[in-house]
Every structure is written in C-alpha cells, then in structure tokens.
Design a protein around this motif. Structure first.
Motif, mmCIF file in Angstrom:
data_model
loop_
_atom_site.group_PDB
_atom_site.id
_atom_site.type_symbol
_atom_site.label_atom_id
_atom_site.label_comp_id
_atom_site.label_asym_id
_atom_site.label_seq_id
_atom_site.Cartn_x
_atom_site.Cartn_y
_atom_site.Cartn_z
ATOM 1 N N ALA A 128 0.733 -1.215 0.050
ATOM 2 C CA ALA A 128 0.192 -0.065 0.059
ATOM 3 C C ALA A 128 0.885 1.380 -0.061
ATOM 4 N N ALA A 129 1.998 1.149 0.749
ATOM 5 C CA ALA A 129 2.874 2.388 0.701
ATOM 6 C C ALA A 129 3.241 3.001 -0.505
ATOM 7 N N PRO A 130 3.654 2.712 -1.593
ATOM 8 C CA PRO A 130 4.081 3.114 -2.765
ATOM 9 C C PRO A 130 2.725 3.766 -3.518
ATOM 10 N N LEU A 131 1.446 3.226 -3.183
ATOM 11 C CA LEU A 131 0.418 3.687 -3.764
ATOM 12 C C LEU A 131 -0.190 4.975 -2.959
ATOM 13 N N GLY A 132 0.267 5.318 -1.938
ATOM 14 C CA GLY A 132 -0.169 6.350 -1.236
ATOM 15 C C GLY A 132 -1.422 5.895 -0.326
ATOM 16 N N LYS A 133 -1.598 4.656 0.387
ATOM 17 C CA LYS A 133 -2.337 3.984 0.681
ATOM 18 C C LYS A 133 -2.283 3.715 2.308
ATOM 19 N N THR A 134 -3.400 3.909 3.434
ATOM 20 C CA THR A 134 -2.948 3.740 4.623
ATOM 21 C C THR A 134 -3.605 2.360 4.991
ATOM 22 N N ILE A 135 -3.047 1.577 5.885
ATOM 23 C CA ILE A 135 -4.017 -0.003 6.461
ATOM 24 C C ILE A 135 -4.295 0.618 7.746
ATOM 25 N N LEU A 136 -5.264 0.036 8.022
ATOM 26 C CA LEU A 136 -5.935 0.357 9.250
ATOM 27 C C LEU A 136 -6.224 -0.875 9.944
ATOM 28 N N ILE A 137 -6.241 -0.724 11.270
ATOM 29 C CA ILE A 137 -6.711 -2.147 12.142
ATOM 30 C C ILE A 137 -7.744 -1.686 13.124
ATOM 31 N N GLU A 138 -8.794 -2.381 13.627
ATOM 32 C CA GLU A 138 -9.925 -1.837 14.071
ATOM 33 C C GLU A 138 -10.148 -2.984 15.264
ATOM 34 N N PRO A 139 -10.259 -2.551 16.572
ATOM 35 C CA PRO A 139 -10.500 -3.659 17.708
ATOM 36 C C PRO A 139 -11.923 -3.543 17.555
ATOM 37 N N LEU A 140 -12.746 -4.739 17.742
ATOM 38 C CA LEU A 140 -14.216 -4.944 17.706
ATOM 39 C C LEU A 140 -14.636 -5.372 19.254
ATOM 40 N N ASN A 141 -15.642 -5.152 19.503
ATOM 41 C CA ASN A 141 -16.254 -5.300 20.799
ATOM 42 C C ASN A 141 -16.707 -7.102 20.964
ATOM 43 N N ALA A 142 -16.567 -7.535 21.906
ATOM 44 C CA ALA A 142 -17.033 -9.079 22.028
ATOM 45 C C ALA A 142 -18.373 -9.249 21.943
ATOM 46 N N HIS A 143 -19.188 -8.281 22.236
ATOM 47 C CA HIS A 143 -20.971 -8.485 22.215
ATOM 48 C C HIS A 143 -20.981 -8.612 20.500
ATOM 49 N N ASP A 144 -20.448 -7.680 19.688
ATOM 50 C CA ASP A 144 -20.876 -7.632 18.219
ATOM 51 C C ASP A 144 -19.895 -8.785 17.784
ATOM 52 N N ALA A 145 -18.636 -9.043 17.906
ATOM 53 C CA ALA A 145 -17.601 -9.732 17.214
ATOM 54 C C ALA A 145 -17.080 -10.841 18.315
ATOM 55 N N PRO A 146 -17.743 -11.670 18.772
ATOM 56 C CA PRO A 146 -17.178 -12.729 19.772
ATOM 57 C C PRO A 146 -15.995 -13.371 19.084
ATOM 58 N N ASN A 147 -14.922 -13.670 20.079
ATOM 59 C CA ASN A 147 -13.700 -14.169 19.729
ATOM 60 C C ASN A 147 -12.743 -13.360 18.844
ATOM 61 N N TYR A 148 -13.258 -12.239 18.218
ATOM 62 C CA TYR A 148 -12.442 -11.786 17.037
ATOM 63 C C TYR A 148 -11.008 -11.250 17.706
#
Length: 258
Positions: A128-148
C-alpha cells in the motif's frame, strides 16, 4: 467537523452508487463502505466523480461468512486467503481512489495468531505504501464480534508498534471503544498520534449519535481541540429510513468551531 457516511449501514437498501448519491444529497462530506466487491469499481468511481465525494475506506473480505469467518489476517491457516483479500482490497482502493484499507483480523487467539497478523499487516503496508494508501486495524467489541482477535485499543497499539510500518494506523471506532473500554475521550487523547480514521455510533445500541451513553458533543469538541480535520465516519444503524435519522447532522454540537 466533517462527516463521512458509512454505506455499510446508511442507505443499505440502495445500490452502492445510489447510496453515494444519497449521501451527497444529505450533506455528507465523504463516504466509506464495508465490502464493495460485488459492485464494479467503475460504477463506484462514476458516482464519486459525479458527487465530488471522496471514498475514505473499505474492508478486506471476511472470508467464508457462512462458516463463521470474520476476517482472515490473524488466522494462521488462512495466510494465502488473507493475502488474496489484501490484494483484492488494495486493487479496488486504487481503482476507486479510496484512501484507507481496513485489514480485518478475524477469529483467532494466541501468539501464533499475533505473529500471523503482524506478518500479513507488513505485507499489506508494503504493497500500500507506494500507492499512497493507509492500512487500518480496528478492535471490535466482544458483544458484536465474539472471539475476534483484535479486542481493544491497547492491543492494537502494541501491534502497530511491532509491525513498524509508518502507513499502519488505528481505526478508532468510538462505539467499539465505548462498549469495551468506556473511556472514549481519554483513549482518543492517548492514542491520537496512531489514529488514521474515527468512526462513531451511540453506545450501547449502535444507533444515531444523538442518543446513548456517549456524549458526542464532548467527543467532537475534543477531536476539534486535538486538531482532527478528516471526516468522521458515521457508522451507525438507523431505525427506519436513513433520512429520518440525520437530525444530528445539522445540530450545533456536531459542528464545533475552533
């Protein structure tokens, strides 16, 4: 503040191009989506050019949803599929001029999952870097996404540090942070240098931001004070028609001045 309509939830009854047009009519400054891959990128690009709205983000594919998958990048036995999903997301982002790619971790745990996630994130960031793109990561809560795999912002900050890629950032979703950690403003202050995108919804029902336990007048004012200028992602589930949930968009507290 500026606002981005998350079209995974808002105008979900419309095609993606028509949802982009609806967001423009409603007064949003940008759009973002979840999984746009069933829509030809040329159709999305046409709607973006027509409206003048930028596309801020999209997610990597979740994998086999019917088998319970919710992302692939931290799943040790799915490395090839995870990288194919990263390739797909970056290609789509390039064609639609989308700024950010959220790499979904998936359901996993333990040191091997952590190592796998970091290696896949380095792979994504390198592409992604040479394309000018950002990579994101997102924590998800256990109620909506169990065992994420990615559970909270402290874990996310550690992974960003270990990955060591300058174009890897945190997707700070006030809704997930509110449900898991409950200290939205203090976490914003602490994590601000790591944040690449901010999303919001009421806590705990994930509705419009003019209800619930989180005072978004205070949150938006704090973001304004911190100097955050990018559009904030409205990722909430409207009750009924999306248009009927947008009263907050014109409220004085939603547009604090410096």
């Amino acid at each position: 503040m500026k606002f981005s309509a998350n079209l995974g939830f808002l105008w979900a009854d419309l095609s993606l191009p028509d949802a982009i047009r609806a967001a423009k009519r409603a007064g949003f400054d940008a759009v973002e989506c979840h999984w746009p891959y069933n829509t030809p990128p040329a159709e999305v690009t046409e709607a973006l050019l027509e409206t003048g709205l930028p596309m801020l983000g999209l997610n990597t594919a979740r994998g086999h949803v019917t088998r319970g998958e919710n992302g692939l990048a931290a799943v040790p036995n799915r490395i090839n599929a995870a990288r194919a999903a990263i390739d797909q997301a970056i290609d789509y982002a390039v064609l639609t001029h989308t700024a950010n790619i959220h790499v979904m971790a998936g359901i996993a745990n333990g040191p091997t999952a952590c190592k796998t996630f970091i290696e896949n994130l380095r792979y994504a960031c390198h592409l992604a870097a040479p394309l000018g793109k950002t990579i994101l990561i997102e924590p998800l809560n256990a109620h909506d996404a169990p065992n994420y795999f990615l559970r909270d912002t402290e874990q996310a900050a550690e992974i960003i540090d270990k990955a060591g890629a300058p174009n890897l950032k945190l997707m700070f979703d006030c809704y997930h942070v509110g449900r898991t950690e409950g200290r939205v403003i203090s976490r914003l202050r602490t994590l601000f240098p790591l944040i690449g995108h901010v999303q919001f919804a009421s806590v705990p029902d994930r509705g419009a931001p003019d209800q619930g336990a989180v005072d978004y007048a205070e949150v938006f004012a704090e973001l304004n004070t911190l100097g955050y200028t990018a559009p904030l992602g409205a990722e909430y589930r409207p009750e009924g028609k999306t248009e009927d949930s947008l009263g907050w968009l014109s409220a004085d507290w939603a547009r604090p001045s410096r």
